[in-house]
Design an enzyme around this catalytic site. Structure first.
Site, PDB file in Angstrom:
ATOM      1  N   LYS A  38       2.778  26.746  17.608  1.00  0.00           N
ATOM      2  CA  LYS A  38       2.784  27.850  16.646  1.00  0.00           C
ATOM      3  C   LYS A  38       1.557  28.720  16.885  1.00  0.00           C
ATOM      4  CE  LYS A  38       3.585  28.856  11.762  1.00  0.00           C
ATOM      5  NZ  LYS A  38       3.846  28.293  10.422  1.00  0.00           N
ATOM      6  N   THR A  56      10.447  33.552  15.801  1.00  0.00           N
ATOM      7  CA  THR A  56       9.449  34.583  15.516  1.00  0.00           C
ATOM      8  C   THR A  56       9.440  34.862  14.025  1.00  0.00           C
ATOM      9  OG1 THR A  56      11.063  36.346  15.906  1.00  0.00           O
ATOM     10  CG2 THR A  56       9.682  35.674  17.769  1.00  0.00           C
ATOM     11  N   GLU A 103       4.131  36.262  10.608  1.00  0.00           N
ATOM     12  CA  GLU A 103       2.748  35.845  10.814  1.00  0.00           C
ATOM     13  C   GLU A 103       2.529  35.021  12.070  1.00  0.00           C
ATOM     14  OE1 GLU A 103       2.833  31.723   8.238  1.00  0.00           O
ATOM     15  OE2 GLU A 103       2.135  33.568   7.282  1.00  0.00           O
ATOM     16  N   ASP A 128       6.249  29.041  -0.863  1.00  0.00           N
ATOM     17  CA  ASP A 128       7.239  29.862  -0.154  1.00  0.00           C
ATOM     18  C   ASP A 128       8.447  29.005   0.206  1.00  0.00           C
ATOM     19  OD1 ASP A 128       8.339  32.125   0.947  1.00  0.00           O
ATOM     20  OD2 ASP A 128       7.353  31.889   2.889  1.00  0.00           O
TER      21      ASP A 128
END
Length: 518
Positions: A291, A262, A265, A407
């Site tokens: 996803k 989890t 987003e 990221d």
């Protein structure tokens, strides 16, 4: 008396004479009896006539119930049960209306003001007895059970004269107005029929009820919002569940086992692949990762900067329709994974995209996902190997895929089969993005700090790693000047794009060709 009877009976035997001589002078003559047969006595019609005569004798002033011709089996087909039921219902309605008229007449009497019971009439759809001058019950909008609202005070502020004057500050008037104003509360707040009971609320009580109604409304909104958030945490709302059912029913997926990860987003589920192929004849792997991007917008407040300035989606980005951003986010990750897969970078393989659901190959084995780089314990040799793999993937991602991860950290890198795998590339942008170089410098800082803490002596610092990945030669003594030069390059590239309208990078590198968009 017996001889008289004999004389009376002997009179007819006498000879012919006048009629008065044949009558008995000592008694009244008996009425001649009407002779009838047994069939007539057993006749139902005769019984109805006798009953009607008795009712007319007992109730002479009652009006006739049937005001029109009685419908019998002689003039209509009564073989249908529906027709019989309609006939009985019509007769019942007529009897009810006649009784209602009698009650209305008795209630009103000789009063000049009369009350009509027309709203309670059982007017039959094909009843032709209603006159045109009567009020049609379907046209009445007055509810007899609803009390009238109190009259408003005129602009002058008072009504009446002399001792009977009543101002707008009168206790009774204010109480009735407060009772009427309770109807403006939220629909879920039950106020009852205060007007009908002539309830008079003081200002203090009304203000307390008003404050309580507002508090209940806000509490209900919070509960609803909490329910929406809980749905977002599970990420499986009814629409998402329907899409997953369709995938299973079509044979694309065999079964969905459960949740494996989890995030802010999205939520990732594990599933076993089915036997049927996708629409473009892609082979479905034995194990898949589903996803599901969360359909709430709370997590995307600060994420729009990754997509609104991306040249691939800039024309489609709309601030007025934020729901499409979620689907665009899933589509963005699919395109980025496709680029990485074509370049040979270890990453999940895209299977299919359905709205905000992305099906990929599963990185792991037997429902056990591969560990993240931050959770796995590697020896010095494997840590050094992982560093050089990460450096090579960053260079490939920048030069061959024309992407910046934006990221990249130990949280988005998996260790599986002795090598590093990159995941979570939905926020990845191109280097020509207005903040692309800033995102690259942040990735270099995260990677450099992680491997330096892991004991890799050969790990470069963030500035050296940035120059090694991008091919730029930015010479700055400190980090502040380095970031200023990066911002200057981004500003120059943005001005070039706006002036020339071409998505081409103006960054000068050591022998590397300019980067073009696809």
């Amino acid at each position: 008396m017996e001889p008289l009877g004999m004389a009376a009976t002997a009179v007819p035997d006498a000879g012919p004479g006048p009629g008065w001589q044949n009558k008995c002078p000592w008694g009244a003559p008996k009425p001649a009896s009407i002779s009838c047969s047994l069939a007539e006595v057993m006749s139902e019609q005769l019984a109805k006539e006798l009953q009607l005569e008795e009712e007319n004798a007992a109730f002479p002033e009652v009006v006739a119930v049937a005001e029109g011709p009685f419908i019998t089996g002689e003039n209509i087909d009564t073989s249908s049960d529906l027709m019989l039921a309609q006939m009985l219902q019509m007769e019942f309605d007529r009897e009810y209306d006649a009784q209602l008229r009698r009650e209305e007449k008795k209630f009103n009497g000789d009063s000049k003001v009369s009350i009509s019971f027309e709203n309670y009439r059982k007017v039959h759809p094909f009843d032709s007895d209603s006159s045109e001058d009567e009020v049609d019950w379907q046209d009445t909008r007055h509810d007899p059970y609803r009390a009238d609202k109190p009259t408003t005070t005129p602009k002058k502020g008072f009504i009446g004269k002399g001792k009977d004057i009543t101002t707008k500050h009168d206790e009774v008037v204010c109480g009735r107005k407060n009772t009427a104003r309770m109807e403006n509360f939220a629909p879920g707040f039950q106020v009852g029929d205060g007007i009908g009971m002539d309830l008079k609320l003081s200002n203090q009580v009304f203000n307390a009820l008003k404050q309580h109604a507002y508090s209940e409304e806000r509490r209900s909104a919070r509960l609803h919002e909490k329910k929406e958030h809980s749905t977002a945490e599970k990420a499986v709302d009814p629409k998402t569940r329907l899409l997953l059912y369709k995938m299973v029913n079509s044979g694309m997926l065999e079964t969905i086992t459960g949740c494996i990860s989890t995030g802010k987003e999205s939520v990732v589920f594990h599933a076993y692949g089915g036997k049927s192929a996708t629409e473009d004849d892609k082979v479905i792997p034995p194990e898949c990762a589903i996803k599901v991007f969360k359909t709430t917008l709370n997590e995307f407040k600060n994420r729009d900067k990754y997509i609104k300035d991306d040249y691939r989606f800039k024309d489609r980005f709309s601030k007025l329709n934020p729901r499409k951003i979620i689907r665009m986010w899933a589509e963005k990750e699919m395109h980025n994974l496709t680029r990485m897969q074509n370049a040979g970078i270890p990453c999940p393989q895209v299977v299919i995209l359905k709205k905000h659901i992305l099906v990929m190959s599963f990185i792991g084995q037997d429902q056990v996902p591969a560990p993240k780089l931050k959770d796995v314990k590697l020896n010095s040799e494997d840590m050094k190997k992982a560093y050089y793999q990460t450096l090579n993937m960053m260079q490939q991602l920048y030069k061959e895929c024309n992407l910046v991860h934006a990221d990249l950290s130990e949280y988005n890198m998996l260790w599986h089969d002795g090598k590093v795998w990159l995941i979570d590339v939905s926020q990845s942008v191109e280097p020509t993005h207005p903040h692309g170089l800033e995102f690259l410098f942040r990735d270099c800082r995260n990677v450099s700090q992680f491997f330096q803490k892991g004991g890799v002596a050969e790990a470069l610092n963030e500035r050296e790693l940035f120059n090694a990945v991008s091919g730029l030669n930015i010479t700055a003594d400190n980090e502040v000047d380095f970031i200023e030069e990066i911002e200057a390059l981004e500003k120059r590239n943005e001005d070039h794009v706006q002036n020339h309208g071409k998505k081409v990078s103006t960054f000068s590198s050591d022998g590397d060709p300019p980067i073009y968009d696809e």
